[in-house]
Design an enzyme around this catalytic site. Structure first.
Site, PDB file in Angstrom:
ATOM      1  CG  ASN A 161      -1.024  -7.008  -1.258  1.00 50.95           C
ATOM      2  OD1 ASN A 161      -1.598  -7.558  -2.174  1.00 50.95           O
ATOM      3  ND2 ASN A 161      -1.252  -7.039  -0.058  1.00 50.95           N
ATOM      4  CG  HIS A 176     -10.020  -5.576   0.822  1.00 45.93           C
ATOM      5  ND1 HIS A 176     -10.576  -6.880   1.722  1.00 45.93           N
ATOM      6  CD2 HIS A 176      -8.727  -5.667   1.137  1.00 45.93           C
ATOM      7  CE1 HIS A 176      -9.220  -7.205   2.221  1.00 45.93           C
ATOM      8  NE2 HIS A 176      -8.311  -6.460   1.702  1.00 45.93           N
ATOM      9  CD  GLU A 227      -2.787  -1.450   2.315  1.00 48.48           C
ATOM     10  OE1 GLU A 227      -2.928  -0.586   3.191  1.00 48.48           O
ATOM     11  OE2 GLU A 227      -3.569  -2.402   2.409  1.00 48.48           O
ATOM     12  CD  GLU A 231      -4.926  -7.911   1.936  1.00 45.39           C
ATOM     13  OE1 GLU A 231      -5.642  -7.025   2.419  1.00 45.39           O
ATOM     14  OE2 GLU A 231      -3.508  -7.589   1.990  1.00 45.39           O
ATOM     15  CG  ASP A 244     -12.926  -9.059   2.213  1.00 45.99           C
ATOM     16  OD1 ASP A 244     -12.728  -8.060   1.240  1.00 45.99           O
ATOM     17  OD2 ASP A 244     -12.731  -8.962   3.501  1.00 45.99           O
TER      18      ASP A 244
HETATM   19  O1  9MR Z   1      -7.646  -8.216   8.530  1.00 44.32           O
HETATM   20  C1  9MR Z   1      -6.845  -7.190   9.381  1.00 44.32           C
HETATM   21  C2  9MR Z   1      -7.320  -6.755  10.584  1.00 44.32           C
HETATM   22  O2  9MR Z   1      -7.425  -7.611  11.445  1.00 44.32           O
HETATM   23  C3  9MR Z   1      -6.304  -5.609  11.161  1.00 44.32           C
HETATM   24  O3  9MR Z   1      -7.198  -4.798  12.228  1.00 44.32           O
HETATM   25  C4  9MR Z   1      -6.339  -4.607  10.182  1.00 44.32           C
HETATM   26  C5  9MR Z   1      -5.211  -3.597  10.848  1.00 44.32           C
HETATM   27  O4  9MR Z   1      -4.934  -2.528   9.696  1.00 44.32           O
HETATM   28  O5  9MR Z   1      -5.687  -5.051   8.989  1.00 44.32           O
HETATM   29  C6  9MR Z   1      -6.360  -6.010   8.528  1.00 44.32           C
HETATM   30  O6  9MR Z   1      -5.883  -6.545   7.271  1.00 44.32           O
HETATM   31  C7  9MR Z   1      -5.493  -5.503   6.246  1.00 44.32           C
HETATM   32  C8  9MR Z   1      -4.157  -5.960   5.447  1.00 44.32           C
HETATM   33  O7  9MR Z   1      -3.326  -6.105   6.343  1.00 44.32           O
HETATM   34  C9  9MR Z   1      -3.820  -4.995   4.541  1.00 44.32           C
HETATM   35  N1  9MR Z   1      -4.707  -4.695   3.528  1.00 44.32           N
HETATM   36  C10 9MR Z   1      -6.178  -4.303   4.209  1.00 44.32           C
HETATM   37  C11 9MR Z   1      -6.546  -5.255   5.298  1.00 44.32           C
HETATM   38  C12 9MR Z   1      -7.961  -5.085   5.549  1.00 44.32           C
HETATM   39  O8  9MR Z   1      -8.101  -3.705   6.423  1.00 44.32           O
END
Ligand code: 9MR
Length: 352
Positions: free
Chosen positions: A216, A252, A173, A281, A283
């Protein structure tokens, strides 16, 4: 296409059409095993799990895994049965593994890696350099110190998992949303400048030469200003010989951010640069047929791009999703298969 050894660990199809065929398949399996052939996927029957069906297409099908749920029987059973790749959802992030400078804690991440490895699943590494879930001390460093801390973090984490991770999200990101195509402000960007991504990838290649190194991001799933910026980065890296092997598309989706019509075309243009593409990722908020159709379209897009090597959904069950209220995953809170599950299995060529 590199085929994973995990294929041999995929559960056998549960429903056989006839005893005769079952006996035949078992007999052939015995002969092949005797001959030292371990990969049995691709026999006459359609695969009955996501991982096995994906393996027959030369792909993996994974889930984000949270260590604290591995002790729950429904969670573990669903993970073990259906998936052949795991991504630690939070346990490999900087704040989890290096909360204090140069003091590394791998316990929770190791739990996921050991669980996966003992069941023949692959593991995706997520993530080494990211502006979020970053301990405060990192942002407090001056440029020279930050560069050395970034490289030390990459080296120590990758060396700890050397040989165990099939793909690493080296940088996550790094670009802004919207139309600017600009880099996102972060300690790395602000203090080290544009070159931090290249430096991170070069360090990562040296730390574990066998791991695939991925960039990513999210909102890069269709052709837009942000994905164009990533595309230009990858094209430049390939032209200059900077190591990069894959691009992760987080994917997402919800009603405000639907599956783009040019999703497949976007995957394809990146693949044409000479990198693998992975859906990292996935969903999709929603329910019923609409959600199922969206999932199906994503899977079909990946299968249509030969360098799309695998799909990871961002969790096992709706109840533990980072956006549980949107019920975005393939299993409900009771681990019952949703219509989206059946659509994915069918799109992969399996049958339940
Ligand atoms: O799913 C993850 C969640 O449990 C955490 O609280 C969050 C914190 O930033 O991160 C989520 O996963 C993220 C991933 O690491 C990077 N892309 C976005 C995902 C969803 O927020």
């Amino acid at each position: 296409m590199v085929m994973s050894t995990s294929i041999s660990h995929a559960p056998a199809p549960r429903h056989r059409r006839s005893r005769a065929r079952s006996a035949l398949v078992l007999g052939m399996a015995g002969l092949l095993a005797a001959a030292g052939v371990t990969a049995l996927s691709g026999t006459a029957e359609a695969a009955s799990t996501l991982g096995a069906a994906a393996a027959e297409k030369g792909r993996y099908f994974g889930a984000a895994v949270a260590a604290q749920h591995l002790g729950e029987s429904g969670y573990a059973a669903t993970l073990n049965t259906e998936f052949n790749s795991s991504t630690p959802e939070n346990e490999m992030k900087w704040d989890a593994v290096e909360r204090t400078r140069n003091s590394f804690t791998f316990g929770a991440a190791d739990q996921i890696v050991n669980h996966a490895q003992s069941r023949g699943m692959k593991v995706r590494g997520h993530t080494l350099v990211w502006h979020s879930q970053l301990p405060g001390w990192v942002g407090g460093l001056g440029a020279a110190d930050l560069r050395s801390a970034m490289n030390n973090h990459i080296n120590k984490v990758m060396q700890h998992y050397k040989g165990k991770i099939h793909s690493w999200d080296v940088v996550n990101e790094a670009f802004q949303d919207g139309n600017s195509g600009a880099r996102r402000s972060s300690p790395f960007q602000d203090k080290l400048g544009d070159g931090f991504i290249e430096e991170a990838f070069r360090t990562a290649r040296a730390a574990d030469p066998a791991a695939k190194l991925c960039y990513n991001d999210y909102n890069t799933d269709g052709i837009n200003a942000k994905s164009n910026a990533v595309y230009n980065l990858v094209r430049d890296f390939k032209a200059r010989g900077v190591p990069i092997d894959c691009v992760g598309f987080q994917s997402h989706f919800n009603s405000a951010s639907p599956v783009p019509g040019d999703y497949q075309a976007n995957l394809k243009r990146f693949a044409d640069l000479g990198v693998d593409v992975q859906i990292t990722e996935l969903d999709i908020e929603g329910s019923g047929t609409a959600q199922a159709n969206n999932y199906s379209n994503v899977v079909k897009a990946c299968l249509a791009v030969s360098r799309c090597t695998g799909i990871t959904v961002w969790g096992v069950t709706d109840k533990y999703s980072w956006r549980a209220s949107g019920t975005p995953l393939l299993f409900d809170g009771n681990y019952t298969k949703k219509p989206a599950y059946h659509a994915v299995l069918s799109a992969l060529g399996g049958s339940g």
